[in-house]
Write a protein that holds these residues in place. Structure first.
Motif, mmCIF file in Angstrom:
data_model
loop_
_atom_site.group_PDB
_atom_site.id
_atom_site.type_symbol
_atom_site.label_atom_id
_atom_site.label_comp_id
_atom_site.label_asym_id
_atom_site.label_seq_id
_atom_site.Cartn_x
_atom_site.Cartn_y
_atom_site.Cartn_z
ATOM 1 N N GLY A 97 0.789 -5.817 -13.308
ATOM 2 C CA GLY A 97 1.239 -4.582 -12.693
ATOM 3 C C GLY A 97 0.597 -3.350 -13.308
ATOM 4 N N ASN A 98 1.256 -2.219 -13.133
ATOM 5 C CA ASN A 98 0.687 -0.946 -13.543
ATOM 6 C C ASN A 98 0.838 -0.733 -15.042
ATOM 7 O OD1 ASN A 98 0.775 2.184 -13.927
ATOM 8 N ND2 ASN A 98 -0.196 1.826 -11.949
ATOM 9 N N GLN A 99 -0.275 -0.654 -15.740
ATOM 10 C CA GLN A 99 -0.249 -0.510 -17.195
ATOM 11 C C GLN A 99 0.302 0.846 -17.614
ATOM 12 O OE1 GLN A 99 -4.097 -0.880 -19.008
ATOM 13 N NE2 GLN A 99 -3.330 -0.527 -21.076
ATOM 14 N N LEU A 100 -0.035 1.901 -16.868
ATOM 15 C CA LEU A 100 0.388 3.244 -17.249
ATOM 16 C C LEU A 100 1.906 3.372 -17.189
ATOM 17 C CD1 LEU A 100 -0.639 5.997 -18.131
ATOM 18 C CD2 LEU A 100 -0.822 6.634 -15.720
ATOM 19 N N VAL A 114 0.848 -1.185 0.000
ATOM 20 C CA VAL A 114 0.000 0.000 0.000
ATOM 21 C C VAL A 114 0.887 1.238 0.000
ATOM 22 C CG1 VAL A 114 -1.813 1.265 1.216
ATOM 23 C CG2 VAL A 114 -1.819 -1.234 1.222
ATOM 24 N N LYS A 115 0.772 2.043 -1.012
ATOM 25 C CA LYS A 115 1.629 3.218 -1.163
ATOM 26 C C LYS A 115 1.154 4.367 -0.276
ATOM 27 C CE LYS A 115 2.897 2.147 -5.954
ATOM 28 N NZ LYS A 115 2.068 0.948 -6.118
ATOM 29 N N SER A 116 1.997 5.374 -0.185
ATOM 30 C CA SER A 116 1.692 6.541 0.622
ATOM 31 C C SER A 116 0.710 7.453 -0.110
ATOM 32 C CB SER A 116 2.972 7.315 0.938
ATOM 33 O OG SER A 116 3.554 7.806 -0.264
ATOM 34 N N ASN A 117 0.176 8.424 0.613
ATOM 35 C CA ASN A 117 -0.768 9.371 0.002
ATOM 36 C C ASN A 117 -0.094 10.206 -1.081
ATOM 37 O OD1 ASN A 117 -2.906 8.552 1.604
ATOM 38 N ND2 ASN A 117 -2.417 10.012 3.234
ATOM 39 N N LEU A 118 1.203 10.501 -0.911
ATOM 40 C CA LEU A 118 1.916 11.267 -1.932
ATOM 41 C C LEU A 118 1.955 10.507 -3.250
ATOM 42 C CD1 LEU A 118 3.664 13.625 -2.891
ATOM 43 C CD2 LEU A 118 5.656 12.440 -1.927
ATOM 44 N N CYS A 119 2.236 9.217 -3.187
ATOM 45 C CA CYS A 119 2.273 8.416 -4.417
ATOM 46 C C CYS A 119 0.903 8.325 -5.060
ATOM 47 C CB CYS A 119 2.808 7.019 -4.126
ATOM 48 S SG CYS A 119 4.613 6.960 -4.015
ATOM 49 N N PHE A 120 -0.139 8.201 -4.257
ATOM 50 C CA PHE A 120 -1.486 8.166 -4.823
ATOM 51 C C PHE A 120 -1.837 9.502 -5.482
ATOM 52 C CE2 PHE A 120 -2.316 4.528 -1.897
ATOM 53 C CZ PHE A 120 -2.736 3.639 -2.869
ATOM 54 N N GLU A 121 -1.358 10.589 -4.912
ATOM 55 C CA GLU A 121 -1.598 11.894 -5.521
ATOM 56 C C GLU A 121 -0.879 12.006 -6.870
ATOM 57 O OE1 GLU A 121 -1.131 16.659 -4.401
ATOM 58 O OE2 GLU A 121 -0.486 15.107 -3.000
ATOM 59 N N ILE A 122 0.369 11.515 -6.919
ATOM 60 C CA ILE A 122 1.113 11.538 -8.183
ATOM 61 C C ILE A 122 0.419 10.659 -9.215
ATOM 62 C CG2 ILE A 122 3.303 10.940 -9.274
ATOM 63 C CD1 ILE A 122 4.688 11.603 -6.632
ATOM 64 N N ARG A 123 -0.018 9.460 -8.802
ATOM 65 C CA ARG A 123 -0.710 8.572 -9.733
ATOM 66 C C ARG A 123 -1.995 9.207 -10.251
ATOM 67 N NH1 ARG A 123 2.874 5.382 -11.587
ATOM 68 N NH2 ARG A 123 1.147 4.392 -12.649
ATOM 69 N N ALA A 124 -2.674 9.960 -9.380
ATOM 70 C CA ALA A 124 -3.903 10.630 -9.825
ATOM 71 C C ALA A 124 -3.592 11.668 -10.901
ATOM 72 C CB ALA A 124 -4.588 11.298 -8.629
ATOM 73 N N TYR A 125 -2.506 12.419 -10.725
ATOM 74 C CA TYR A 125 -2.104 13.399 -11.738
ATOM 75 C C TYR A 125 -1.757 12.706 -13.061
ATOM 76 C CZ TYR A 125 -1.973 17.715 -9.027
ATOM 77 O OH TYR A 125 -2.313 18.825 -8.314
ATOM 78 N N LEU A 126 -1.012 11.614 -12.966
ATOM 79 C CA LEU A 126 -0.627 10.890 -14.179
ATOM 80 C C LEU A 126 -1.852 10.326 -14.900
ATOM 81 C CD1 LEU A 126 2.498 8.990 -12.810
ATOM 82 C CD2 LEU A 126 2.516 10.853 -14.466
ATOM 83 N N THR A 127 -2.791 9.796 -14.132
ATOM 84 C CA THR A 127 -4.000 9.245 -14.740
ATOM 85 C C THR A 127 -4.834 10.335 -15.396
ATOM 86 O OG1 THR A 127 -4.034 7.484 -13.068
ATOM 87 C CG2 THR A 127 -6.069 7.881 -14.290
ATOM 88 N N MET A 128 -4.965 11.470 -14.729
ATOM 89 C CA MET A 128 -5.737 12.573 -15.302
ATOM 90 C C MET A 128 -5.089 13.082 -16.586
ATOM 91 S SD MET A 128 -7.164 14.840 -12.110
ATOM 92 C CE MET A 128 -5.570 15.033 -11.294
ATOM 93 N N ARG A 129 -3.768 13.223 -16.561
ATOM 94 C CA ARG A 129 -3.095 13.696 -17.774
ATOM 95 C C ARG A 129 -3.275 12.706 -18.913
ATOM 96 N NH1 ARG A 129 1.147 12.033 -20.388
ATOM 97 N NH2 ARG A 129 2.247 13.464 -21.797
ATOM 98 N N ASP A 130 -3.116 11.417 -18.613
ATOM 99 C CA ASP A 130 -3.276 10.400 -19.653
ATOM 100 C C ASP A 130 -4.684 10.419 -20.242
ATOM 101 O OD1 ASP A 130 -2.277 7.852 -20.999
ATOM 102 O OD2 ASP A 130 -4.025 7.088 -19.935
#
Length: 387
Positions: A304-307, A141-157
């Motif tokens: 794993g993570n497709q993005l 389980v990743k930290s909140n910072l990593c989830f925030e970064i992943r959210a930005y990456l997903t939104m941009r994609d």
């Protein structure tokens, strides 16, 4: 759960726990739903102590466990899902030991039961937590910072994909009337200019004015482009302030998006024993099927993570086709592409990139263009570490 539990199995388990402290151990399985969560508690012999359904709230679940089982909860099992990171973080903050299990593997284990219910699933998860964790993959389980970064990456994609799909739709609308919008546009403004020129030409030659219908779509494309650029600028600031991401970007072809994506996908390099495990974690290693005398190596597993996997393949493509600086890694990829083809070579190079980026992170080293320089550089960096 304000009412006191009077179920005979619960009362017998608590009496046994008071008489024998070694038996005061309970395992909990949670089958999490969007609104409600099924909870099953097992004792050290695997017998059901209590089953209940409650709100999917870490506060409610924690209060129920503390009130009824005090400090005797050995481990809580939960399968991966949308609410899992939040519940896991909150329950761990309350002092509970929580393990997250791969949902796909849990589904295969629970599929042997004839009836699928939330209650049965919670009991199965509790039993896996008690006896079968060594056979299933535990999810980090990743930290909140990593989830925030992943959210930005997903939104941009998603913004980039929506812009491309909308532009392709406009091309199709214009093509019906003989118009052609040339490709190669890098900005929404240049695409808009070409599209308006074609619509004006169609209005003059065909007498059909598409502008009232298409201009709102062009405005939408421009909004997608602006928002995606805003997210990219924030990610660039984040990468510039992170020393690990800066080392990643020293590799030719690896830009801000790939560096930040890889960093947030891994977060903690110490959770991997071997560097090759990273490539398998990101789904860049071939599938293997062996049965009797047959042994088949298929395509990559795509687990794993497709993005992040897509970003690594994109970085490998850029290294092979658009970079001019020499490196042993690029030379290896070019030779491989001549032997097995460009598409397979870029995936193999992406696997190499994942291993190299992980090694740079773990060892605290920098990218060396020539492979012969790596041992000396690694020894130098290790000698600078405090004893």
């Amino acid at each position: 759960m304000s009412k006191k539990i009077v179920v005979p199995s619960y009362l017998a388990a608590m009496d046994r726990a008071e008489a024998d402290p070694s038996a005061a151990r309970f395992w909990v399985g949670l089958d999490v739903g969007y609104k409600n969560t099924a909870v099953c508690v097992l004792d050290c012999d695997g017998a059901i102590v209590h089953q209940v359904s409650m709100k999917s709230s870490a506060t409610e679940i924690g209060r129920y466990l503390r009130k009824n089982f005090k400090s005797h909860v050995t481990l809580i099992g939960i399968e991966s899902g949308g609410l899992t990171p939040h519940l896991t973080t909150k329950l761990r903050a309350q002092g509970f030991q929580v393990v997250v299990l791969d949902a796909r593997q849990v589904h295969r284990v629970l599929s042997v039961k004839r009836n699928k219910t939330d209650t049965n699933d919670a009991r199965g998860i509790a039993e896996i937590t008690r006896t079968g964790r060594e056979y299933l993959t535990e999810v980090y389980v990743k930290s909140n910072l990593c989830f925030e970064i992943r959210a930005y990456l997903t939104m941009r994609d998603r913004l980039v994909k929506q812009r491309r799909e909308t532009e392709a739709m406009i091309r199709g609308l214009v093509r019906v009337y003989g118009g052609r919008i040339e490709g190669g546009t890098e900005t929404a403004a240049s695409y808009r200019s070409r599209a308006i020129d074609q619509m004006c030409l169609i209005a003059d030659t065909e007498g059909v004015d598409l502008r009232p219908r298409v201009l709102p779509l062009l405005d939408l494309c421009e909004g997608f482009y602006v928002e995606a650029n805003r997210i990219e600028r924030e990610l660039e600031l984040l990468a510039a302030s992170n020393p690990v991401c800066r080392r990643f970007m020293e590799i030719p072809g690896v830009g801000t998006i790939t560096a930040v994506s890889f960093y947030s996908a891994i977060e903690d390099p110490t959770r991997f024993r071997h560097v090759d495990d990273v490539a398998a974690y990101l789904g860049l290693t071939p599938r293997v099927y062996q049965s009797g005398e047959s042994l088949t190596h298929g395509g990559i597993s795509k687990m794993g993570n497709q993005l992040t996997r897509t970003h690594l393949v994109g970085a490998a493509t850029v290294m092979l086709s658009n970079t001019r600086s020499f490196s042993t890694l690029k030379d290896w990829g070019l030779k491989l592409s001549k032997r097995i083809g460009f598409n397979k070579a870029k995936v193999a190079l992406a696997r190499k990139l994942a291993i190299i980026m992980f090694s740079l992170w773990r060892d605290g080293t920098h990218f060396m263009a020539k492979a012969a320089d790596v041992p000396a550089h690694r020894a130098l960096m290790q000698s600078r570490l405090p004893a």
